[in-house]
Each structure stands twice: as C-alpha cells, then as structure tokens.
Design a protein around this motif. Structure first.
Motif, short mmCIF file in Angstrom:
data_model
loop_
_atom_site.label_atom_id
_atom_site.label_comp_id
_atom_site.label_asym_id
_atom_site.label_seq_id
_atom_site.Cartn_x
_atom_site.Cartn_y
_atom_site.Cartn_z
N ALA A 153 32.36 17.99 -12.00
CA ALA A 153 31.50 18.38 -13.12
C ALA A 153 31.61 17.37 -14.26
O ALA A 153 30.61 16.99 -14.87
CB ALA A 153 31.87 19.78 -13.61
N GLU A 154 32.82 16.89 -14.52
CA GLU A 154 33.01 15.90 -15.58
C GLU A 154 32.33 14.59 -15.22
O GLU A 154 31.71 13.94 -16.07
CB GLU A 154 34.51 15.68 -15.84
CG GLU A 154 34.80 14.71 -16.96
CD GLU A 154 34.17 15.11 -18.30
OE1 GLU A 154 33.86 14.19 -19.09
OE2 GLU A 154 33.97 16.31 -18.56
N ALA B 71 25.70 11.49 -19.81
CA ALA B 71 26.01 10.95 -21.15
C ALA B 71 25.84 9.44 -21.19
O ALA B 71 25.45 8.87 -22.20
CB ALA B 71 27.43 11.34 -21.56
N GLY B 72 26.11 8.78 -20.06
CA GLY B 72 25.97 7.32 -19.99
C GLY B 72 24.53 6.87 -19.86
O GLY B 72 24.25 5.67 -19.88
N GLY B 73 23.60 7.81 -19.71
CA GLY B 73 22.19 7.46 -19.69
C GLY B 73 21.62 7.16 -18.31
O GLY B 73 20.44 6.80 -18.21
N TYR C 9 21.06 9.31 -15.98
CA TYR C 9 20.16 10.43 -15.68
C TYR C 9 19.89 11.18 -16.98
O TYR C 9 20.71 11.18 -17.89
CB TYR C 9 20.80 11.39 -14.67
CG TYR C 9 21.00 10.77 -13.31
CD1 TYR C 9 20.02 10.86 -12.34
CD2 TYR C 9 22.17 10.07 -13.01
CE1 TYR C 9 20.20 10.28 -11.08
CE2 TYR C 9 22.36 9.49 -11.76
CZ TYR C 9 21.37 9.59 -10.81
OH TYR C 9 21.55 9.02 -9.58
N ALA C 10 18.74 11.85 -17.01
CA ALA C 10 18.38 12.60 -18.21
C ALA C 10 19.05 13.98 -18.25
O ALA C 10 19.19 14.55 -19.32
CB ALA C 10 16.86 12.77 -18.28
N SER C 11 19.44 14.49 -17.08
CA SER C 11 20.04 15.83 -17.05
C SER C 11 20.94 15.97 -15.83
O SER C 11 20.85 15.21 -14.86
CB SER C 11 18.95 16.90 -16.98
OG SER C 11 18.30 16.86 -15.72
N THR C 12 21.79 16.99 -15.89
CA THR C 12 22.64 17.28 -14.73
C THR C 12 21.79 17.71 -13.54
O THR C 12 22.14 17.42 -12.40
CB THR C 12 23.67 18.37 -15.07
OG1 THR C 12 23.00 19.53 -15.53
CG2 THR C 12 24.65 17.89 -16.13
N SER C 13 20.67 18.34 -13.80
CA SER C 13 19.78 18.75 -12.71
C SER C 13 19.26 17.53 -11.95
O SER C 13 19.15 17.57 -10.71
CB SER C 13 18.60 19.56 -13.24
OG SER C 13 19.05 20.80 -13.72
N GLU C 14 18.96 16.46 -12.66
CA GLU C 14 18.50 15.24 -11.98
C GLU C 14 19.59 14.68 -11.08
O GLU C 14 19.30 14.21 -9.97
CB GLU C 14 18.07 14.18 -13.00
CG GLU C 14 16.73 14.43 -13.61
CD GLU C 14 16.28 13.28 -14.50
OE1 GLU C 14 16.91 12.20 -14.47
OE2 GLU C 14 15.30 13.47 -15.23
N VAL C 15 20.83 14.71 -11.53
CA VAL C 15 21.94 14.22 -10.71
C VAL C 15 22.04 15.04 -9.44
O VAL C 15 22.14 14.49 -8.33
CB VAL C 15 23.28 14.28 -11.49
CG1 VAL C 15 24.43 13.87 -10.60
CG2 VAL C 15 23.23 13.43 -12.75
N VAL C 16 22.00 16.34 -9.57
CA VAL C 16 22.13 17.23 -8.42
C VAL C 16 20.93 17.06 -7.48
O VAL C 16 21.10 17.00 -6.26
CB VAL C 16 22.29 18.70 -8.86
CG1 VAL C 16 22.24 19.64 -7.68
CG2 VAL C 16 23.59 18.86 -9.64
N ARG C 17 19.72 16.94 -8.01
CA ARG C 17 18.55 16.74 -7.16
C ARG C 17 18.66 15.46 -6.35
O ARG C 17 18.37 15.43 -5.16
CB ARG C 17 17.26 16.75 -8.00
CG ARG C 17 16.79 18.14 -8.37
CD ARG C 17 15.37 18.11 -8.92
NE ARG C 17 15.26 17.37 -10.17
CZ ARG C 17 15.43 17.91 -11.38
NH1 ARG C 17 15.72 19.19 -11.50
NH2 ARG C 17 15.30 17.17 -12.46
N GLU C 18 19.09 14.38 -7.00
CA GLU C 18 19.24 13.12 -6.26
C GLU C 18 20.32 13.23 -5.19
O GLU C 18 20.16 12.74 -4.07
CB GLU C 18 19.56 11.95 -7.18
CG GLU C 18 19.66 10.66 -6.39
CD GLU C 18 19.68 9.42 -7.24
OE1 GLU C 18 20.38 8.48 -6.85
OE2 GLU C 18 19.01 9.38 -8.28
N ALA C 19 21.42 13.89 -5.52
CA ALA C 19 22.49 14.08 -4.53
C ALA C 19 21.98 14.88 -3.34
O ALA C 19 22.30 14.56 -2.18
CB ALA C 19 23.69 14.77 -5.18
#
Length: 87
Positions: free
Chosen positions: A16-17, A24-26, A28-38
């Motif tokens: 999660a961190e 935060a590093g820019g 992705y715009a959101s955590t949802s985007e990270v999860v969708r790409e994964a």
C-alpha cells in the motif's frame, strides 16, 4: 471499459505504501490507476500462460498421435553405432 464498479481491496502495508508513493511521485494520478494497470498486466500474463499451456498440450497430443515411440536406450545405441562408424 464499460460500467465502473467500486471495489475495496486489502493489501500488505508495504505494498500500500509503494502504491501511495508511486501516486505521490506523479507516475499515476490515483491509486485506482495503479491497480487497474496491475490488473491489466496480470490479465495479459494470465492469457499468455494459457496460450503457452494450450500450445504445450497441442504439442503433447501431436506427439502421442504420431505413433508409437522408440525406447531411449535403442535410440542412443543406434546413434552411438552411427557416429562410431563415421570417425
């Protein structure tokens, strides 16, 4: 993509961190985007594994359908004889 459905997921604190730091590093715009790409990567990998497994099954079937096999000892004995006479 179609309809959007909200889901809640649970993950280890370290993961999660890492997701939060990535946002935060820019990257992705959101955590949802990270999860969708994964999940897209996971889907592609799973599909590739299924294709590989299907190809392996087809190769095994082709081998089985090709007729009776020859014992390995016999094949190696014939190869040894063939190559012994060529030297």
């Amino acid at each position: 993509m179609g309809a959007i459905e909200r889901m809640t997921i649970t993950m280890p604190t370290e993961l999660a961190e890492a997701v939060r730091q990535t946002v935060a590093g820019g990257e992705y715009a959101s955590t949802s985007e990270v999860v969708r790409e994964a999940l897209r990567d996971w889907t592609r990998n799973r599909d590739a594994e299924r294709r590989d497994l299907d190809a392996l099954r087809a190769a095994i079937k082709a081998g089985l359908d090709s007729g009776p096999g020859i014992p390995a000892d016999q094949v190696f004995a014939e190869l040894r004889t063939r190559y012994a006479t060529k030297t």
